[in-house]
Scaffold this motif. Structure first.
Motif, PDB file in Angstrom:
ATOM      1  N   LYS A  79       0.853  -1.176   0.000  1.00 59.56           N
ATOM      2  CA  LYS A  79       0.000   0.000   0.000  1.00 59.56           C
ATOM      3  C   LYS A  79       0.890   1.227   0.000  1.00 59.56           C
ATOM      4  CE  LYS A  79      -3.441   2.469  -0.304  1.00 59.56           C
ATOM      5  NZ  LYS A  79      -4.499   2.330  -1.337  1.00 59.56           N
ATOM      6  N   PHE A 101       0.900   5.291  -0.223  1.00 58.90           N
ATOM      7  CA  PHE A 101       0.123   6.526  -0.150  1.00 58.90           C
ATOM      8  C   PHE A 101       0.870   7.636  -0.862  1.00 58.90           C
ATOM      9  CE2 PHE A 101      -1.256   4.391   3.842  1.00 58.90           C
ATOM     10  CZ  PHE A 101      -2.606   4.325   3.566  1.00 58.90           C
ATOM     11  N   GLY A 117     -11.406  -4.104   3.743  1.00 61.96           N
ATOM     12  CA  GLY A 117     -11.874  -3.621   2.447  1.00 61.96           C
ATOM     13  C   GLY A 117     -12.035  -2.116   2.374  1.00 61.96           C
ATOM     14  N   ILE A 118     -11.735  -1.396   3.455  1.00 65.48           N
ATOM     15  CA  ILE A 118     -11.872   0.058   3.352  1.00 65.48           C
ATOM     16  C   ILE A 118     -10.618   0.699   2.760  1.00 65.48           C
ATOM     17  CG2 ILE A 118     -13.631   0.359   5.125  1.00 65.48           C
ATOM     18  CD1 ILE A 118     -11.531   1.000   7.120  1.00 65.48           C
ATOM     19  N   LEU A 119      -9.608  -0.104   2.492  1.00 65.39           N
ATOM     20  CA  LEU A 119      -8.456   0.373   1.720  1.00 65.39           C
ATOM     21  C   LEU A 119      -8.145  -0.674   0.673  1.00 65.39           C
ATOM     22  CD1 LEU A 119      -5.506   1.770   3.880  1.00 65.39           C
ATOM     23  CD2 LEU A 119      -6.774   2.942   2.078  1.00 65.39           C
ATOM     24  N   MET A 120      -7.814  -0.196  -0.516  1.00 70.23           N
ATOM     25  CA  MET A 120      -7.496  -1.119  -1.600  1.00 70.23           C
ATOM     26  C   MET A 120      -5.971  -1.224  -1.697  1.00 70.23           C
ATOM     27  SD  MET A 120      -8.520  -0.642  -5.559  1.00 70.23           S
ATOM     28  CE  MET A 120     -10.282  -0.643  -5.391  1.00 70.23           C
ATOM     29  N   ARG A 134     -16.787  -5.365  -0.395  1.00 74.08           N
ATOM     30  CA  ARG A 134     -16.723  -4.942   0.996  1.00 74.08           C
ATOM     31  C   ARG A 134     -17.966  -5.342   1.784  1.00 74.08           C
ATOM     32  NH1 ARG A 134     -15.991   0.165   0.047  1.00 74.08           N
ATOM     33  NH2 ARG A 134     -18.091   0.735   0.612  1.00 74.08           N
ATOM     34  N   LEU A 135     -19.129  -5.107   1.165  1.00 75.48           N
ATOM     35  CA  LEU A 135     -20.353  -5.334   1.925  1.00 75.48           C
ATOM     36  C   LEU A 135     -20.676  -6.814   2.100  1.00 75.48           C
ATOM     37  CD1 LEU A 135     -22.611  -2.350   0.939  1.00 75.48           C
ATOM     38  CD2 LEU A 135     -21.124  -2.658   2.906  1.00 75.48           C
ATOM     39  N   ARG A 179     -11.386   4.187  17.501  1.00 69.65           N
ATOM     40  CA  ARG A 179     -12.632   4.673  16.914  1.00 69.65           C
ATOM     41  C   ARG A 179     -13.791   3.904  17.510  1.00 69.65           C
ATOM     42  NH1 ARG A 179     -10.292   7.569  13.633  1.00 69.65           N
ATOM     43  NH2 ARG A 179      -8.630   7.019  12.188  1.00 69.65           N
ATOM     44  N   GLY A 204     -11.810  10.510  10.543  1.00 69.64           N
ATOM     45  CA  GLY A 204     -11.555   9.217   9.915  1.00 69.64           C
ATOM     46  C   GLY A 204     -12.487   8.123  10.426  1.00 69.64           C
ATOM     47  N   ALA A 214     -14.622   5.844   8.154  1.00 67.81           N
ATOM     48  CA  ALA A 214     -14.135   4.604   7.560  1.00 67.81           C
ATOM     49  C   ALA A 214     -14.809   3.405   8.221  1.00 67.81           C
ATOM     50  CB  ALA A 214     -12.611   4.510   7.709  1.00 67.81           C
ATOM     51  N   LEU A 244     -17.983   2.360   6.786  1.00 71.81           N
ATOM     52  CA  LEU A 244     -17.982   1.777   5.445  1.00 71.81           C
ATOM     53  C   LEU A 244     -17.899   0.256   5.447  1.00 71.81           C
ATOM     54  CD1 LEU A 244     -15.680   4.292   3.541  1.00 71.81           C
ATOM     55  CD2 LEU A 244     -18.166   4.196   3.591  1.00 71.81           C
ATOM     56  N   THR A 253     -16.329   7.530  -1.257  1.00 72.85           N
ATOM     57  CA  THR A 253     -15.926   6.187  -0.837  1.00 72.85           C
ATOM     58  C   THR A 253     -14.720   5.724  -1.644  1.00 72.85           C
ATOM     59  OG1 THR A 253     -18.237   5.719  -0.382  1.00 72.85           O
ATOM     60  CG2 THR A 253     -16.738   3.838  -0.450  1.00 72.85           C
ATOM     61  N   VAL A 259     -11.644   7.364  -0.374  1.00 70.98           N
ATOM     62  CA  VAL A 259     -11.151   6.777   0.874  1.00 70.98           C
ATOM     63  C   VAL A 259     -10.499   5.422   0.601  1.00 70.98           C
ATOM     64  CG1 VAL A 259     -11.848   5.757   3.070  1.00 70.98           C
ATOM     65  CG2 VAL A 259     -12.810   7.940   2.344  1.00 70.98           C
ATOM     66  N   VAL A 260     -11.178   4.608  -0.188  1.00 65.56           N
ATOM     67  CA  VAL A 260     -10.718   3.240  -0.388  1.00 65.56           C
ATOM     68  C   VAL A 260      -9.421   3.199  -1.199  1.00 65.56           C
ATOM     69  CG1 VAL A 260     -11.305   1.047  -1.489  1.00 65.56           C
ATOM     70  CG2 VAL A 260     -12.987   2.232  -0.104  1.00 65.56           C
ATOM     71  N   VAL A 261      -9.321   4.072  -2.190  1.00 64.70           N
ATOM     72  CA  VAL A 261      -8.144   4.031  -3.051  1.00 64.70           C
ATOM     73  C   VAL A 261      -6.992   4.855  -2.473  1.00 64.70           C
ATOM     74  CG1 VAL A 261      -7.253   4.549  -5.344  1.00 64.70           C
ATOM     75  CG2 VAL A 261      -9.541   3.601  -5.076  1.00 64.70           C
ATOM     76  N   GLN A 262      -7.313   6.047  -2.004  1.00 64.63           N
ATOM     77  CA  GLN A 262      -6.235   6.937  -1.568  1.00 64.63           C
ATOM     78  C   GLN A 262      -6.023   6.956  -0.066  1.00 64.63           C
ATOM     79  OE1 GLN A 262      -6.821  10.873  -3.089  1.00 64.63           O
ATOM     80  NE2 GLN A 262      -7.486  10.110  -5.069  1.00 64.63           N
ATOM     81  N   GLY A 263      -6.963   6.436   0.671  1.00 68.61           N
ATOM     82  CA  GLY A 263      -6.829   6.445   2.118  1.00 68.61           C
ATOM     83  C   GLY A 263      -7.286   7.760   2.730  1.00 68.61           C
TER      84      GLY A 263
END
Ligand SMILES: Nc1ncnc2c1ncn2[C@@H]1O[C@H](COP(=O)(O)OP(=O)(O)OP(=O)(O)O)[C@@H](O)[C@H]1O
Ligand SMILES: [Mg+2]
Lengths: 322, 265
Positions: free
Chosen positions: A14, A16, A67-70, A87-88, A101, B89, B92, B95, B257, B260-264
């Motif tokens: 990953k 960024f 699944g909240i990050l690809m 994801r769902l 959180r 955040g 997230a 989601l 969404t 968030v999912v692709v770039q964070g």
């Protein structure tokens, strides 16, 4: 392993893109490789520790597992599902707790949040009641159910969040620092609860924490990551061997003696009839003790394990530590 | 759907627990009702039939505004909380739950609006009715049409504010746009003055914008100015805006969404 693996990371990365201010107007793009080529598999029913220093990439990994990050590269599979694609669909089968959180409804009593969890995950009534009872008992929530979440202390809220994650009977549970900020008693409760859930329901657990006691008490397997890379994957015992750490044998003789001289140990401290002897963590203690007993008037002894913090600290030298 | 019904009920209950706050709010609405009603009376004495309303209708418009102020959330509502979740955040964590973000917040907001209609709407209207000769709907049909118009107004108000909240995914500071949206809502809903008062292009524009659905349209339905085909077109106007804005919310939500999912984030 093959089909047995419930969680699979294959060369996962990953990256960024972050923009930083460089001078007055100029902005510089640069890359943060939060996860830099990690592979592992976790079989169903296992409870593994996922540890490493701040910024190592732990939370980023957990986010990819939900699944909240690809991932930028590589492949993540959980229960045969690609989390970020579906994801769902995956959501119904996993439980997640991010210690920092909350998923609870701030203004409403805990009980209401749980009711919504029941509807959201379509938990059958009987199942829901049994699970709620168990959570209430083991996490000591009885007095908290009717308190609005905003009035709960951090530790109470965390226990509330853990219960919420487990009410739908997830197959997999990800815990990202679930004991952060908890007192000793709450920590013990949470640990007992997780142990029981894992033992009784075979729930697969991936646990991230900075409290290594969590790991020592719960996980037989531990993965250490540093700078986005997996630097260790194996048993707790093996961690000591890799970190070439030493154990300490504390011996009591029947009188004061000069520092002992026996192969394989080093006397590092003498205090009256008591001496501290260091030896490699990977060596077996029994033959050493036999040799000592043969040559010295041994009265009593104990073995001290090295602090796991030290071991990992050495492994991730150069990082900020745990 | 049962999930969202449960969320709606809890959105209602959340406000129902604050009784003192509700009473204080009713008091404030009533005081403002008096102040604005006397202002309107002075104005309508000078300019009778301003905007096509007679004095009784104008005063009724004032009290309707006070009664619906909270229901259609002209001063804003849930946005602050959603924006907080976006900025911290926490969003997230919303989601990976098997629930739709927009429907979830919509259900909450409808629950809230339901409470505000009863808790903050009925009493100020009754107080107004005690001291001023208000117009009351002539038939149950008008009441029903009015409630439908209010319901559509609530959905439109939600959809607008949902868009505003989602802007926080891109903006560093959401307070400016929240304030702007709130000002637009107060002015273009007719809260300051009925939109029929504004002449020419401004009036036409004001009546075409979605905010008019928050007060102007329901008020005209209540006053019985819209009947038959005009009633149908007023409700149709609201329904179209509701669909368009909810749809826009869905598009922006999926863009957010993806971000968030692709770039964070
Ligand atoms: N959304 C993002 N955008 C840019 N950089 C990010 C983002 N999320 C994480 N990072 C960076 O990725 C790296 C790994 O972060 P991560 O949160 O996974 O660490 P961690 O192992 O969970 O640390 P900690 O123990 O402090 O929780 C850090 O350098 C962090 O700054
Ligand atoms: Mg983290």
């Amino acid at each position: 392993m093959g089909t047995q693996a419930l969680i699979r990371f294959e060369d996962v990365e990953k990256v960024f893109q972050v923009r930083r201010k460089a001078g007055r107007l100029r902005r510089e793009r640069h890359e943060v490789r939060a996860v830099d080529g990690i592979s592992f598999e976790v079989p169903r029913g296992e409870m593994v520790g996922y540890i490493g220093p701040n910024g190592a990439g732990k939370s980023t990994s957990v986010k990819m597992l939900t699944g909240i990050l690809m991932p930028s590269a590589g492949r993540v599979t959980v229960a045969g599902i690609d989390p970020s694609r579906e994801r769902l669909r995956l959501a119904r089968r996993i439980g997640v707790v991010f210690g920092q959180r909350t998923t609870l409804w701030w203004d409403l009593p805990l009980r209401d949040s749980y009711e919504l969890v029941r509807r959201m995950y379509r938990v059958p009534d009987a199942r829901y009641r049994a699970n709620l009872d168990r959570c209430v008992e083991l996490l000591d929530l009885a007095d908290l159910l009717d308190v609005p979440v905003r009035q709960l202390s951090l530790g109470q809220r965390m226990r509330g969040d853990i219960a919420a994650a487990l009410l739908p009977d997830p197959e997999v549970l990800y815990l990202d620092e679930p004991t952060i900020g908890l007192d000793v008693i709450s920590k013990a409760k949470v640990r007992d609860f997780l142990r029981e859930v894992n033992a009784e329901h075979g729930t697969t657990v991936l646990l991230t924490t900075h409290d290594l006691t969590d790991i020592e008490q719960l996980c037989r397997r531990v993965m250490v990551i540093d700078h986005g890379r997996l630097v260790y994957d194996g048993g707790l015992a093996g961690l000591h061997a890799i970190g070439d750490s030493e154990r300490v044998l504390v011996v009591d003789f029947d009188r004061e003696l000069p520092p002992v001289e026996v192969d394989g140990v080093r006397s590092v401290r003498v205090e009256g009839p008591r001496q501290w002897l260091r030896f490699p963590a990977s060596a077996s203690a029994a033959p050493l003790v036999a040799r000592l007993a043969a040559r010295y008037p041994l009265v009593d002894l104990s073995v001290r394990e090295p602090a796991i913090e030290d071991v990992i600290g050495r492994m991730c030298a150069g990082s900020q530590g745990l | 759907m049962r999930l969202y019904a449960a969320v709606l009920v809890r959105g209602f209950r959340r406000y129902a627990t604050y009784r003192t706050a509700t009473l204080a709010g009713v008091f404030t609405n009533t005081v403002f009702g008096f102040v604005i009603a006397y202002t309107y009376i002075a104005l309508w004495r000078v300019r009778p039939h301003l905007g096509g309303y007679d004095l009784g209708q104008a005063v009724t418009f004032v009290w309707l505004g006070q009664a619906m102020l909270m229901t259609t959330a002209l001063f804003g509502g849930f946005e602050a909380e959603l924006i907080d979740r976006i900025r911290s955040g926490d969003v997230a964590t919303d989601l990976y739950r098997p629930a739709d973000l927009q429907l979830w917040w919509l259900a909450r907001d409808i629950g809230r609006a339901g409470f505000h209609l009863l808790g903050r709407g009925v009493l100020p209207m009754a107080a107004g009715g005690l001291f001023f000769p208000l117009v009351w709907p002539a038939s149950p049909g008008v009441w029903a049409a009015f409630l439908l118009a209010v319901a559509l107004g609530v959905v439109i108000s939600f959809a607008l504010r949902y868009l505003v909240a989602l802007a926080a995914f891109w903006l560093l500071d959401g307070t400016g746009i929240v304030l702007l949206a709130s000002l637009a809502a107060i002015f273009f809903s007719g809260m300051l003055l009925p939109l029929t008062v504004f002449p020419g292009a401004l009036g036409v524009l004001a009546r075409a914008l979605p905010w008019s659905a928050l007060l102007q349209v329901p008020a005209d339905v209540y006053l019985g100015r819209d009947t038959g085909a005009r009633l149908a077109s007023a409700l149709g106007f609201q329904a179209v805006w509701a669909v368009v804005l909810l749809g826009a919310g869905r598009l922006v939500q999926s863009a957010a969404t993806r971000r968030v999912v692709v770039q964070g984030g």
